[in-house]
Design an enzyme around this catalytic site. Structure first.
Site, short mmCIF file in Angstrom:
data_model
loop_
_atom_site.label_atom_id
_atom_site.label_comp_id
_atom_site.label_asym_id
_atom_site.label_seq_id
_atom_site.Cartn_x
_atom_site.Cartn_y
_atom_site.Cartn_z
N GLU A 47 10.34 1.62 -11.67
CA GLU A 47 11.18 0.77 -10.81
C GLU A 47 10.67 -0.65 -10.93
OE1 GLU A 47 11.77 1.94 -6.57
OE2 GLU A 47 11.30 -0.16 -6.12
N GLU A 93 6.25 5.39 -4.37
CA GLU A 93 5.18 4.51 -3.91
C GLU A 93 4.29 5.18 -2.86
OE1 GLU A 93 6.78 0.69 -2.88
OE2 GLU A 93 7.54 0.32 -4.91
#
Length: 554
Positions: free
Chosen positions: A345, A226
């Site tokens: 994810e 991220e």
């Protein structure tokens, strides 16, 4: 590459005026009036395929926040549970991967009381037998892990992360666990190690790759987690163009190794599209698309700290996945046509999950729907956060016992094959969308070619019936109906699940229960109980599309 494709219906009919059907088929063999949903299917053609490892899992890097917790991967129970989820990827990553630094040493933790494993000076990988954790140590570690999790939660809330040093020990156990379980390991590297000009400092990763190569560890790689949140977590901002160059650098390093020149590299694991996250993805694709084998992004439906039971049952919340997925797919195809896209994810709620929801029966509606809708939209792999790790969205609890979503995942693996068939649903107008259905060829490891599996969800408090004339002409149907341990809304909070009326639990640490279906009597409809998840396998469907071997239908 073979891929599973699922076709989604969003229908619920409370009235069925003008329909005449003789009777229902349910796992109790009861009969009733007209159906709520009538489905028309085409068994002649496959729409799409996804990767055989479509349903994959993650281990959160928080497990290595203290290296002793990696010993939990030696639990016989954990290994047994992982084996049932093959084939699949095992991703090791998450927020803390970008604070982990490989620190080689040839000794284990002093005064730990833990077994030496493969020894401090041995270059041989631990065997599957050596990996097995004694019961007394498993009990001790699970207790310590439970006490340690509030520390991790505090770090997440404050966004203050300490640097974590990990040794060969972590890598040895991860690889041995994946290898002994039959999963393909993806290791997430630290992307926050930066040089003065803000490019990636690859020296630590090179040291790790060299160690893994010396052990002949076959594994795949990611770089960073991220990147859109780096500024909040670490005060570092990395734009997409630079990120793509960083991945290109990693690919160059991998190409120098005979072992890793053909290994998988996946990224950039960006959060779902929002503001500058789209800019990061676009920039990354311009400079890094050729370096990666699949473009990865993350998705969660809701904030785990302020969500509710209603959110978990809301069709509009479930539908939101389509909006985000289409946005990502469009960006990727525009810049890099043909590039595969993964959910690297994903789970129900971000922020570690929603306590009392993400780890209970109700989470299964989000999970099964995500598998269905994700494949329909063209995602090749969906990685569930988390198999084991901190938070409330795990498949295995702090005592290493399976939660409802684990059993749902195992049934999916056993019953659902790689092909999806076309289906249309007809119902009375003006109804809500609380029955969601998907049709696949069945898994040929469990059933003969030509069998099909109908995945079904009833998000309603009332039972509903589904008629599929082209399927129910077959007299042989096996039903796998999942319900909460307790009836009604209260049962949605249950951490146990019943399969055809029996509560599922492990027989012992090395044995799963028999997950057998119930043979249904001949009838023309299927009945879904209130708040239920179900797989119906039509063993004698003889679907032409499922009797052929299929290539890539991208």
């Amino acid at each position: 590459m073979t891929r599973v494709v699922l076709l989604l219906f969003w229908v619920l009919c409370d009235r069925t005026d003008g329909l005449h059907i003789r009777g229902d088929r349910d796992f109790n063999g009861t009969l009733s009036g007209a159906p709520d949903v009538v489905a028309d299917v085409d068994l002649s053609a496959v729409i799409r395929l996804v990767d055989p490892r479509f349903l994959s899992v993650t281990i959160d890097a928080s497990l290595a926040s203290e290296e002793k917790f990696m010993y939990l991967l030696g639990s016989p129970k954990i290994r047994t549970l992982a084996k049932a989820l093959t084939p699949g990827f095992l991703r090791f990553g998450g927020t803390r991967q970008d604070f982990m630094v490989f620190t080689p040493r040839r000794s284990h933790l002093p005064d730990s009381g833990f077994p030496a494993g493969n020894g401090s000076n041995s270059l041989s990988a631990p065997s599957c037998d050596e990996l097995e954790l004694p019961s007394w140590l498993e009990e001790r570690l699970t207790e310590e892990w439970t006490r340690h999790q509030p520390v991790l939660l505090k770090e997440d809330l404050q966004r203050k992360y300490r640097r974590v040093k990990f040794t060969e020990f972590t890598v040895d156990l991860l690889h041995a666990f994946a290898n002994c379980s039959g999963l393909d390991l993806i290791f997430g590297l630290n992307a926050l190690l930066r040089t003065a000009d803000n490019s990636w400092n690859s020296s630590n990763a090179r040291s790790l790759l060299q160690y893994c190569q010396s052990r002949r560890y076959r594994m795949n790689w990611e770089l960073g987690n991220e990147p859109n949140s780096y500024e909040k977590k670490a005060g570092v901002r990395v734009d997409g163009v630079q990120l793509g160059l960083d991945f290109t650098r990693l690919r160059e390093m991998m190409s120098e190794s005979k072992l890793y020149q053909d290994a998988g590299l996946y990224g950039p694991d960006v959060g779902q599209p929002r503001e500058h996250r789209v800019d990061i993805l676009e920039g990354f694709l311009k400079t890094g698309a050729e370096a990666v084998d699949a473009c990865t992004w993350h998705h969660y439906y809701v904030n785990g700290r302020d969500t509710s039971l209603d959110d978990f049952l809301d069709p509009e919340v479930l539908d939101s996945l389509a909006v985000k997925t289409k946005e990502v797919m469009e960006k990727v195809q525009l810049v890099s046509p043909g590039k595969t896209v993964w959910l690297g994810e994903t789970s129900s709620a971000y922020g570690g999950g929603a306590l009392g929801l993400s780890d209970t029966f109700v989470a299964g509606f989000m999970w099964l729907d995500k598998l269905g809708l994700g494949a329909t939209l063209g995602l090749d792999v969906v990685m569930r956060q988390v198999f084991v790790g901190s938070g409330s969205y795990h498949l295995v609890d702090d005592e290493l016992d399976p939660l409802p979503d684990y059993w749902l995942s195992v049934l999916y693996k056993r019953l659902v094959g790689p092909e999806v068939l076309k289906v249309e649903a007809f119902c009375a107008p003006g109804r809500s969308r609380r029955v969601r259905l998907y049709l696949h060829c069945s898994n040929t490891n469990s059933y003969s070619r030509g069998a099909v599996t109908l995945m079904s969800m009833n998000l309603s408090e009332k039972p509903v019936s589904v008629s599929a004339p082209a399927l129910v002409s077959s007299s042989t149907v096996e039903a796998f109906v999942l319900q909460a341990e307790r009836p009604g809304e209260e049962g949605l909070y249950s951490r146990s699940v019943k399969l055809n009326g029996d509560v599922l639990k492990m027989v012992d640490d090395k044995t799963l229960p028999d997950l057998t279906g119930t043979r249904l009597p001949p009838a023309e409809r299927l009945r879904l109980p209130a708040f239920s998840l179900a797989f119906f396998v039509f063993t004698d469907a003889r679907a032409a599309a499922c009797r052929r071997r299929h290539g890539d239908l991208r």
